[in-house]
Design a protein around this motif. Structure first.
Motif, PDB file in Angstrom:
ATOM      1  N   ASP A   1      -7.967   1.117   4.498  1.00  0.00           N
ATOM      2  CA  ASP A   1      -7.266   0.521   5.623  1.00  0.00           C
ATOM      3  C   ASP A   1      -7.494   1.365   6.869  1.00  0.00           C
TER       4      ASP A   1
ATOM      5  N   ASP B   1       0.685   5.635   6.338  1.00  0.00           N
ATOM      6  CA  ASP B   1      -0.260   5.155   5.333  1.00  0.00           C
ATOM      7  C   ASP B   1      -1.651   5.693   5.639  1.00  0.00           C
TER       8      ASP B   1
ATOM      9  N   SER C   1      -2.065  -3.499   2.419  1.00  0.00           N
ATOM     10  CA  SER C   1      -1.414  -3.140   3.677  1.00  0.00           C
ATOM     11  C   SER C   1      -0.976  -4.353   4.469  1.00  0.00           C
TER      12      SER C   1
ATOM     13  N   SER D   1       0.830  -1.206   0.000  1.00  0.00           N
ATOM     14  CA  SER D   1       0.000   0.000   0.000  1.00  0.00           C
ATOM     15  C   SER D   1       0.864   1.255   0.000  1.00  0.00           C
TER      16      SER D   1
ATOM     17  N   GLU E   1      -4.238   5.062   3.345  1.00  0.00           N
ATOM     18  CA  GLU E   1      -5.085   4.422   2.348  1.00  0.00           C
ATOM     19  C   GLU E   1      -6.510   4.326   2.868  1.00  0.00           C
TER      20      GLU E   1
ATOM     21  N   HIS F   1      -4.593  -3.599  -7.745  1.00  0.00           N
ATOM     22  CA  HIS F   1      -4.187  -2.402  -6.996  1.00  0.00           C
ATOM     23  C   HIS F   1      -2.725  -2.066  -7.276  1.00  0.00           C
TER      24      HIS F   1
END
Length: 744
Positions: free
Chosen positions: A313, A308, A148, A107, A310, A212
């Protein structure tokens, strides 16, 4: 550095300084189950140490679940995950230490560097396929593979975070419960058929992860997780931007039906052919670069790395990333599905029965490693529509004098045999074959070949004939139990399964119509909808002449339960009961159901409904039981759940008699004979638990096999004439004396 202090209030405001002998240097991440710290061993080895939240450390039930996580993580080798170095589930604050793995998550890498090119994509796909093969072989299904949860280490991708059975923090919340997993990377069966979630769900997730990595988005994209869930189940994936050489393979991974997806071994074979025209050294172990640019500091590991964010997540109980700190971490062990491997076909001359002594087979080193220090055992997988004799037990009699345990490899077909008892025979099925064994010595009486797409479920005896359980929509056929020769065949139209009840076969249609077929002749007796049910679930239980249709309401607040006479299709009684209910058995004219969270599928209570008096008796379980399966004998209900717990509930006294942590990740649905409760484990072991005391009293050796394939449903044991019959991933069927499991 000293441990970071949590700014929040409560039990976590002061983080511990040590976990066992390991000094905790900094916080790497926090999730629903605990906090992951960077730590060092006495020799200076970097570790990722997960420490359970204080509130859960005080919960004995949660401690049991954490023990299962540690066991699952230890079963998987460290080649494709972060190996467990040490753990103490019994500490005041339970903890687990894994090897620290430097490197960004997938990720983070995609966020900072953009989509991957074709060459690193192939490396990623091959590494993840190898990792899933390793994970599935020991009976674990990840169920939450996402960018992730993939660490990009120098020697290949590592799969982390196996702990999806969290008490809270699910990515998708509703008024009625939680959904296990992350919607953009979940397989269709995780939304529509939770009981059928097996290794193929991880392959679907792998396909989504590859999209992804190749495009920066998922194959199903929306800001709403509910819209994503609909797209996953109904829409075709968007593969725009996926390299042309990989797109067909990714599309196969994203097939809607689990059986249409490739296995990890098939993926690796296909990737070798794809890579041949590019760079065959992609598959040679060694240093790997995840970009096509000159080597530099690992993304996300140098100064200024950003956390992160994202959107799909959340902070999770696995290593995260902080500025000026390397990222890495270990698995958050999960549980749920077990490995079933397939046996290599035996030579025809060697397919007869093999009598054995107390130890039918000495397990090899691989088998012993797979069995591990912890007993792999209880987790119900697929509660497929029960058969005639649906509790897996035949009428109990005393074991014949002189009986000796036996095992046999009865068929060249691959897959775990699924068996039932009828007409004095052990009736079994594997994909492509139905066969009968002599229960006295295991000798093969006959074998009948069916279409290779045959879905392996135990055959049933209905109308005096053997009824194979064919795939939905396929024709029906009935076999002579003495010879295996077909007696009748007929088309079945579009149906969703086959439920034998006495001498009648019930076929629930895709349009909501139920058809009753005479088991002896194949003639249609009746065909009509069940009043009040659009597409009901149908169940039947051994010794009960009725079939039960259940349909929960849309909001999960109630369930309509209708008893149907299978001979005529007429309704015997109809009731509306509170909660989302699933039948698990019947006794003395009453039906027993479990009340489950309709999304998260945790059993919260057991209900017994007596239609004559309309009395509802309800017992709330002391702790939720994930993915429940059960059996009923008299007033006692035995339930298994994900994580290895087996419980006995007395519905007359409305109390829990006992609860046993079996130490395994999953098992078959239980079978009870009054003295013992039996389950089969992913490695082929048969386990016996004392029905009164709730303690393990016997188990057979493992029979794991060598293939990486894992069955969606573990076979129920079959109890008949005082013997217990079971089957295993290596293709064997075996029998032991049920009187003294300690001698197994």
């Amino acid at each position: 550095m000293a441990p970071q202090r949590n700014a929040g209030a409560g039990a976590e405001a002061e983080l511990p300084e040590y976990a066992g002998h390991y000094r905790l240097e900094s916080c790497l991440g926090s999730g629903g189950m605990g906090v992951v710290h960077l730590a060092r061993s006495t020799s200076g080895l970097k570790l990722a140490v997960k420490v359970v939240h204080a509130e859960f450390a005080r919960d004995p039930e949660f401690r049991g679940r954490f023990r299962q996580e540690v066991a699952a993580a230890r079963q998987v080798s460290g080649a494709f995950t972060a190996p467990v170095v040490d753990a103490d589930p019994e500490a005041g604050r339970p903890w687990m230490a894994t090897l620290f793995i430097p490197g960004p998550t997938l990720s983070e890498h995609v966020k900072r560097n953009g989509p991957m090119a074709s060459l690193p994509l192939r490396r990623l796909m091959a590494g993840l396929a190898e990792g899933l093969r390793d994970i599935h072989r020991v009976g674990v299904v990840h169920r939450d593979l996402k960018p992730s949860n993939v660490l990009l280490a120098d020697d290949g991708p590592k799969v982390i975070d196996f702990g999806i059975s969290r008490p809270k923090d699910s990515e998708l919340r509703t008024e009625t419960g939680k959904l296990i997993g992350t919607p953009p990377f979940m397989a269709p069966e995780q939304f529509r058929r939770p009981r059928e979630v097996g290794p193929a769900a991880d392959i679907f997730a792998l396909g989504s992860v590859l999209v992804h990595a190749a495009t920066g988005r998922g194959p199903f994209d929306s800001d709403s997780p509910y819209v994503v869930a609909y797209q996953v189940v109904h829409d075709e994936p968007d593969l725009t931007g996926v390299p042309d050489d990989l797109a067909p393979l990714v599309r196969r991974c994203l097939a809607k039906e689990p059986e249409d997806r490739p296995s990890p071994d098939e993926l690796m074979r296909e990737l070798r052919s794809v890579a041949a025209s590019y760079d065959t050294q992609v598959f040679i172990p060694g240093q790997r670069s995840w970009t096509d640019t000159p080597a530099g500091p690992a993304p996300g590991t140098g100064p200024g790395a950003e956390p992160d964010d994202e959107p799909d997540d959340k902070p999770d109980d696995k290593p995260g990333k902080e500025p000026d700190e390397e990222s890495g971490g270990g698995p958050d062990p999960g549980s749920e599905p077990p490995a079933t491997a397939e046996r290599a076909p035996a030579e025809e001359a060697e397919q007869g029965s093999r009598r054995t002594g107390r130890s039918p087979r000495r397990p090899g080193r691989r088998t012993l490693l797979a069995a591990g220090a912890v007993a792999l055992a209880v987790l119900g997988a697929l509660a497929a529509i029960p058969l005639s004799g649906g509790e897996g037990a035949a009428p109990e009699r005393t074991a014949r004098a002189g009986f000796r345990p036996w095992e046999t490899a009865p068929s060249t077909a691959s897959g775990v045999p699924q068996c039932s008892y009828g007409a004095g025979r052990l009736l079994c099925a594997q994909p492509g074959a139905v066969f009968a064994l002599d229960p006295e010595d295991g000798s093969l009486l006959w074998r009948h070949t069916v279409a290779r797409t045959f879905r392996s479920e135990p055959p049933a005896l209905s109308g005096g004939l053997v009824q194979p359980r064919l795939n939905k929509g396929r024709s029906l056929e009935a076999l002579d139990p003495a010879s295996g020769e077909p007696v009748w065949r007929r088309g079945a139209g579009e149906h969703r399964g086959l439920l034998p009840v006495g001498g009648v076969l019930l076929l629930p249609g895709t349009d909501g119509t139920v058809t009753g077929v005479d088991g002896a002749s194949g003639d249609t007796r009746w065909s009509r909808p069940v009043p009040g049910h659009a597409a009901p679930r149908l169940d039947s239980f051994a010794g009960d002449p009725l079939a039960y249709a259940t349909s929960p309401s849309g909001d999960g607040s109630g369930t309509r339960v209708t008893a149907v006479d299978p001979r005529t299709g007429q309704v015997r009684w109809d009731a509306r009961l509170a909660g989302t209910l699933e039948p698990v058995g019947s006794a003395d004219g009453s039906v027993v159901l479990v009340s489950v969270d309709p999304v998260y599928r945790e059993a919260r209570a057991v209900i017994r409904y007596a239609p004559d008096t309309r009395e509802v008796r309800r017992f709330t379980l002391p702790a939720p039981l994930p993915q429940p399966h059960g059996t009923v004998r008299g007033d006692v209900v035995h339930l298994t759940g994900t994580g290895g717990r087996l419980v006995a509930v007395d519905m007359e006294g409305l109390r829990q008699r006992w609860s046993l942590e079996t130490g395994v990740t999953r098992s078959s649905a239980p079978v009870a004979d009054g003295r013992h409760v039996y389950v089969t484990a992913p490695d082929g072991r048969l386990l016996a638990v004392d029905a009164r005391a709730g303690r393990l009293v016997g188990q057979t050796p493992p029979r794991l096999g060598t293939s990486d394939r894992v069955a969606a449903a573990l076979p129920r044991p079959v109890v008949a004439d005082g013997r217990v019959h079971a089957s295993a991933p290596d293709g064997t069927v075996f029998a032991v004396d049920g009187r003294d499991p300690a001698d197994w």
